[in-house]
Scaffold this active site. Structure first.
Site, short mmCIF file in Angstrom:
data_model
loop_
_atom_site.label_atom_id
_atom_site.label_comp_id
_atom_site.label_asym_id
_atom_site.label_seq_id
_atom_site.Cartn_x
_atom_site.Cartn_y
_atom_site.Cartn_z
N GLY A 1 0.81 -1.22 0.00
CA GLY A 1 0.00 0.00 0.00
C GLY A 1 0.84 1.27 0.00
N TYR B 1 -10.67 5.35 14.83
CA TYR B 1 -9.70 5.71 13.80
C TYR B 1 -9.55 7.24 13.73
CZ TYR B 1 -7.54 5.80 9.12
OH TYR B 1 -6.71 6.02 8.04
N ASP C 1 7.64 -4.09 9.16
CA ASP C 1 6.24 -4.54 9.10
C ASP C 1 6.08 -5.73 10.04
OD1 ASP C 1 3.47 -5.07 8.11
OD2 ASP C 1 4.07 -3.65 6.55
#
Ligand code: NAD
Length: 472
Positions: free
Chosen positions: A244, A378, A264
């Protein structure tokens, strides 16, 4: 061109059908092209208010571009522009600006730093009105001024703040040409710090940045490095680098010369390995929210000679309306998107892992500004990122460190491809440029913040959203 809408656009019948149902047909955005040797090439019409103070540094920058500089011959500032251009070896050409003129421009740049009050705003109308239809596709409009809260009178503050509303409205009027407009505020004594912001905004690297405001503050002046390799010799950490937007950030920083440490989570190992081997980066498998992550990151960066650029990109969504949200979804979203970044920064500061003139860039979100149903967790985390950056920006600047945030809007990723067609088309086109952005657009903005010459750019939040109507 991967999506249905773009496929339709690519054939005549498709375009006719889309037009028939009232859908705008966007012009493809011109993005960074390594074969273009300078940050800008083309015709610029330069205007200036009376007593403009930013012309000298603006023209110094333009002398490093391939710009043909024009100015309105009958403007009161004409002789000042001519004289200053001459000083920088630019042969500026005075031109009669009228709606009938055949001349077209790739950028309209106005130095409004000399505007004193509301009556002076007429100078904006006089400069822009005759030439608004003379801007080419993918053109640029930049309004420059002094930070409204740092001028001497209320009337002057009003005139400076007017530049922002004016530029945002122009952005909406020229978006159909895939052209953008922004306001650039340069503080007193920060004139020599404006280079990176001005070059970024004029260049194709800012393709999906629209209707934004950038502040430049006084700081040590670092000469603009090579346009194509501005990050040569720098070490950059990118979290969430396996796919992404994070993957695009890692690739873009490496393209610009940085050595990337891509981080990651362990399940993303295969993807992370692929990206890091493509860009000759180093990889680190870790969950940024785990208690030992900050020390692990700090130790790895220490072995690499310290860090110059930290990009906090890793993030998650766990969407449900607040009434239905399990507590652990709330907690993990706040922890990964916000608290983990703060904990990592703490250790990086305390253990002196950041090299002089280092850059921290956080990834916020448009929904952190506008709010979204099902995203209280979020949006709280991403708004928290903005609060952190705005508070820390001026403080870290005193230590020669900058911190800024990007707030992406609709960015074409595997995630957005999975949204149902109609919802996706609405989300994609509800912005002035009538199209979604690409991960590289977010990455280019991060690379601009990371640039050594961005030493005076701190505490900014730049939306990469094509001037989305959401949260505008
Ligand atoms: P993505 O899900 O495709 O990628 C996120 C990456 O972060 C993944 O590789 C994931 O494994 C990693 N990650 C997640 N949790 C982690 C953890 N605890 N530790 C380490 N790595 C972790 O998401 P994306 O769309 O590329 O988004 C990247 C950032 O941009 C996120 O912060 C997101 O909130 C933000 N953003 C995205 C969009 C968009 O349109 N895609 C819009 C606004 C903001």
């Amino acid at each position: 061109m991967s999506n249905f809408y773009e496929t339709m656009l690519n054939n005549k019948l498709g375009r006719k059908l889309l037009k028939g149902v009232g859908l705008p047909t966007p012009i493809e955005l011109r993005r960074y092209d390594p074969s273009q040797p300078r940050f800008f090439a083309g015709n610029i019409l330069l205007g200036a208010s009376l007593n403009a103070q930013l012309l000298d540094d603006t023209l110094r920058n333009l002398s490093a571009s391939h710009a043909n500089v024009y100015f309105p011959a009958n403007a009161q500032s004409a002789s000042l522009i001519l004289k200053t251009a001459d000083k920088h070896g630019i042969k500026a050409v005075g031109i009669e600006c009228s709606k009938d003129m055949s001349q077209k421009f790739d950028a309209l740049l106005f130095d409004g730093s000399g505007l004193n009050d509301a009556t002076d705003l007429n100078q904006l109308y006089t400069f822009f009105n005759p030439v608004m239809r003379k801007l080419n596709n993918n053109g640029r409009v930049i309004l420059m001024g002094r930070p409204p809260l740092e001028v001497k009178t209320g009337e002057q503050a009003a005139a400076m703040r007017a530049l922002e509303g004016f530029s945002r409205s122009i952005a909406k009027e020229i978006g159909k040409k895939s052209a953008t407009a922004q306001a650039l505020y340069v503080a007193n004594k920060a004139e020599a710090n404006m280079d990176s912001a001005l070059r970024f905004l004029l260049s194709a690297k800012s393709a999906y940045v629209d209707g934004q405001v950038i502040h430049v503050r006084p700081a040590d002046v670092i000469e603009y490095p090579d346009w194509h390799k501005p990050l040569q010799g720098k070490v950059a950490l990118v979290t969430g680098a396996a796919r992404g937007i994070g993957e695009a950030i890692a690739r873009t920083l490496a393209r610009d010369g940085a050595t990337v440490l891509g981080l990651d989570i362990p399940p993303a190992e295969v993807d992370l390995k692929r990206v890091m081997s493509d860009i000759q980066g180093q990889m680190l498998l870790a969950d940024i929210a785990s208690p030992d992550a900050p020390a692990l990151i700090a130790n790895t960066l220490k072995e690499m000679g310290g860090a110059d650029i930290i990009v906090h990109n890793a993030g998650i969504t766990r969407d449900k309306t607040l009434a239905n949200m399990p507590e652990h979804w709330w907690q993990m979203t706040i922890d990964i998107n916000l608290a983990a970044e703060e904990r990592i920064n703490h250790v990086l500061f305390n253990d002196n892992i950041l090299n002089p003139n280092s850059r921290i860039i956080c990834v916020s979100s448009m929904n952190g500004i506008a709010g979204q149903v099902g995203q209280t967790n979020y949006a709280a985390s991403k708004a928290g990122v903005i609060g952190y950056v705005q508070y820390m920006g001026p403080k870290l600047l005193k230590k020669g460190i900058t911190i800024n945030a990007v707030a992406p809007g609709f960015i074409e990723t595997a995630m957005t491809d999975a949204i149902p067609f109609m919802t996706r088309e609405v989300g994609r086109r509800l912005n002035s440029l009538s199209q979604g952005g690409k991960p590289v657009d977010v990455a280019e903005t991060i690379a601009f913040f990371a640039n050594p010459a961005s030493s005076g750019v701190s505490g900014n939040v730049v939306r990469v959203c094509g001037q989305s109507l959401v949260g505008a």
